[in-house]
Design a protein around this motif. Structure first.
Motif, short mmCIF file in Angstrom:
data_model
loop_
_atom_site.label_atom_id
_atom_site.label_comp_id
_atom_site.label_asym_id
_atom_site.label_seq_id
_atom_site.Cartn_x
_atom_site.Cartn_y
_atom_site.Cartn_z
N TYR A 7 -80.85 -14.64 65.56
CA TYR A 7 -79.68 -15.49 65.42
C TYR A 7 -78.68 -14.67 64.63
O TYR A 7 -78.87 -14.45 63.44
CB TYR A 7 -80.02 -16.77 64.65
N ALA A 47 -85.35 -13.85 64.03
CA ALA A 47 -86.22 -15.01 63.82
C ALA A 47 -87.63 -14.73 64.36
O ALA A 47 -88.61 -15.23 63.82
CB ALA A 47 -85.63 -16.24 64.49
N GLY A 74 -89.31 -20.83 57.66
CA GLY A 74 -88.41 -19.75 58.03
C GLY A 74 -89.07 -18.56 58.70
O GLY A 74 -88.42 -17.57 59.02
N CYS A 75 -90.39 -18.64 58.97
CA CYS A 75 -91.08 -17.48 59.54
C CYS A 75 -90.95 -17.43 61.07
O CYS A 75 -91.43 -16.48 61.69
CB CYS A 75 -92.54 -17.44 59.13
N GLY A 76 -90.33 -18.43 61.67
CA GLY A 76 -90.08 -18.37 63.11
C GLY A 76 -90.92 -19.31 63.95
O GLY A 76 -90.87 -19.25 65.18
N LYS A 77 -91.67 -20.19 63.33
CA LYS A 77 -92.58 -21.08 64.07
C LYS A 77 -91.83 -21.97 65.06
O LYS A 77 -92.20 -22.05 66.23
CB LYS A 77 -93.36 -21.98 63.09
N SER A 78 -90.77 -22.64 64.57
CA SER A 78 -90.04 -23.55 65.44
C SER A 78 -89.32 -22.79 66.54
O SER A 78 -89.22 -23.27 67.68
CB SER A 78 -89.02 -24.36 64.65
N THR A 79 -88.82 -21.63 66.20
CA THR A 79 -88.16 -20.80 67.21
C THR A 79 -89.13 -20.50 68.35
O THR A 79 -88.77 -20.59 69.53
CB THR A 79 -87.65 -19.49 66.57
N ARG A 85 -89.46 -23.56 70.49
CA ARG A 85 -88.24 -23.82 71.28
C ARG A 85 -88.16 -22.87 72.47
O ARG A 85 -87.69 -23.25 73.54
CB ARG A 85 -86.99 -23.71 70.40
P1 ADP Z 1 -89.84 -22.08 60.76
O1 ADP Z 1 -89.99 -23.06 61.88
O2 ADP Z 1 -91.04 -21.20 60.59
O3 ADP Z 1 -89.43 -22.72 59.47
P2 ADP Z 1 -87.51 -21.19 62.23
O4 ADP Z 1 -88.01 -20.78 63.55
O5 ADP Z 1 -86.86 -22.52 62.13
O6 ADP Z 1 -88.66 -21.06 61.15
O7 ADP Z 1 -86.45 -20.12 61.71
C1 ADP Z 1 -86.68 -18.72 61.69
C2 ADP Z 1 -85.45 -18.01 61.15
O8 ADP Z 1 -84.37 -18.14 62.05
C3 ADP Z 1 -84.97 -18.54 59.82
O9 ADP Z 1 -84.48 -17.47 59.07
C4 ADP Z 1 -83.85 -19.48 60.21
O10 ADP Z 1 -82.91 -19.60 59.18
C5 ADP Z 1 -83.28 -18.80 61.44
N1 ADP Z 1 -82.73 -19.77 62.42
C6 ADP Z 1 -83.44 -20.69 63.10
N2 ADP Z 1 -82.66 -21.37 63.94
C7 ADP Z 1 -81.41 -20.89 63.77
C8 ADP Z 1 -80.11 -21.19 64.36
N3 ADP Z 1 -79.98 -22.13 65.31
N4 ADP Z 1 -79.06 -20.48 63.93
C9 ADP Z 1 -79.19 -19.53 62.99
N5 ADP Z 1 -80.35 -19.19 62.41
C10 ADP Z 1 -81.45 -19.86 62.78
#
Ligand code: ADP
Length: 345
Positions: free
Chosen positions: A12, A17, A38-43, A46
């Motif tokens: 991002y 991520a 913040g380790c990228g799990k949700s990413t 998705r």
């Molecule tokens: P987790 O689910 O492990 O908490 P995320 O997958 O949500 O982690 O996020 C991984 C990294 O990517 C984090 O540094 C977060 O701030 C960044 N990030 C996630 N989604 C976005 C977005 N839509 N725009 C900018 N940065 C993002």
């Protein structure tokens, strides 16, 4: 259903991520993705769901490429079900209508029948005409599960789905969710930052850190053979002390023992699980003083300060030890993990 994530990266702006993550999910398997915020799990979820596209790498579902070179398949044809923390039930729709929501491809009668069946499966028969506002947190989560499962997804993605529930409800809803997944043989990925939840829920755990996959294995393998001190800490207590490996022997502040695993000669980090440390007879070990003892069922958890060590040692023991006691400590086989001095991750 077989899911194959191969070399997937996603940034991002300047934030990476996810970096080069590869993972497989086997038919009927439940995989936990474990890591700090913040380790990228949700990413990762998705990307699998198709809500985002990877910058590099590919995702295959049952051999069909759904993301990667040549474009992306949209979320609604991937056969992926989603369940999030804030389950987002539609407040103006009844429980039944919420569960029917994703069943537009069926006739009205069929959709109703499937929705009722799913509601019964999650233990909510009789609540179909209720509105979300009248449900407890646990019930709402069950409706969300029924809704996610109604279209018979090939894989269910669960993003911290239990974290808003209070402790007692969480355990029950988690166990019921697991039972439903097992009964129907549904493959699932559970995102969580809670190691105990990952251990309880999943067949394997994918441990992540800062966008990278650190290790993916069963809970037992992660506990017994972590790839790094970080991985060792992720699944259970460890205390790290400095050691020297030489000629098949390991010298630590608690004595010298046969080297428990292969390590090059030289300075090493020694991660000690509680079961590696014992209170021994006077004159046979290294002296320390009991800092605190906490009840842990059949045994106690005891923290002991040893002069010269940065952190107290933690052990579990059936032995009685009282705060302030002077004791002597030694090492026993099992639960001693050795890593090169340079290993940080
Ligand atoms: P987790 O689910 O492990 O908490 P995320 O997958 O949500 O982690 O996020 C991984 C990294 O990517 C984090 O540094 C977060 O701030 C960044 N990030 C996630 N989604 C976005 C977005 N839509 N725009 C900018 N940065 C993002």
């Amino acid at each position: 259903m077989r899911l194959e994530i191969s070399g997937v990266s996603r940034r991002y702006g300047r934030t990476p991520a996810l970096e080069n993550v590869s993972l497989s999910l086997f038919p009927g398997e439940i995989l936990a993705v474990l890591g700090d915020s913040g380790c990228g799990k949700s990413t990762l979820l998705r990307l699998v769901a198709g809500l985002e596209t990877p910058d590099a790498g590919e995702i295959h579902i049952d051999g069909r490429r759904v993301a990667g070179r040549g474009g992306s398949e949209p979320p609604d044809t991937r056969g992926v079900g989603l369940m999030f923390q804030d389950y987002a039930l539609f407040p103006h729709l009844t429980v039944l209508a919420n569960v029917r929501f994703g069943l537009n491809h069926l006739s009205s009668r069929q959709a109703r029948a499937v929705a009722l069946e799913r509601l019964a499966e999650v233990g909510l028969a009789g609540r179909e005409e209720s509105y979300p506002a009248t449900l407890s947190g646990g019930e709402a989560q069950r409706v969300a599960l029924a809704r996610a499962l109604a279209p018979r997804p090939r894989v269910l993605l669960l993003d911290e789905p239990f974290s808003n529930l209070d402790a007692g409800t969480r355990e029950r809803v988690r166990a019921d969710t697991l039972a439903v997944l097992r009964q129907d043989g549904i493959s699932a990925i559970l995102v969580t930052h809670d190691a105990a939840e990952a251990v309880e829920f999943a067949d394997r755990i994918a441990l992540m850190r800062k966008g990278r996959l650190i290790q993916c294995d069963t809970a037992e393998a992660l506990y017994r053979a972590p790839v790094s001190p970080f991985a060792a800490r992720a699944l259970g207590d460890v205390v790290t002390v400095a050691g020297i490996a030489a000629g098949g022997r390991l010298t630590t502040p608690l004595g010298t023992i046969p080297l428990p695993s292969s390590a090059p000669d030289g300075a090493v980090q020694v991660c000690l699980r509680p079961e590696a440390i014992r209170i021994v007879r006077r004159g046979e070990g290294v002296p320390g003083q009991v800092l605190r003892r906490s009840f842990a069922g059949a045994s106690s958890r005891i923290d002991i300060e040893v002069p010269g060590l940065d952190a107290p040692l933690r052990l579990t023991a059936a032995q009685d030890a009282i705060t302030g006691d002077s004791v002597e400590l030694g090492l026993v086989e099992g639960g001693i993990l050795v890593f090169p001095e340079s290993e940080r991750a």
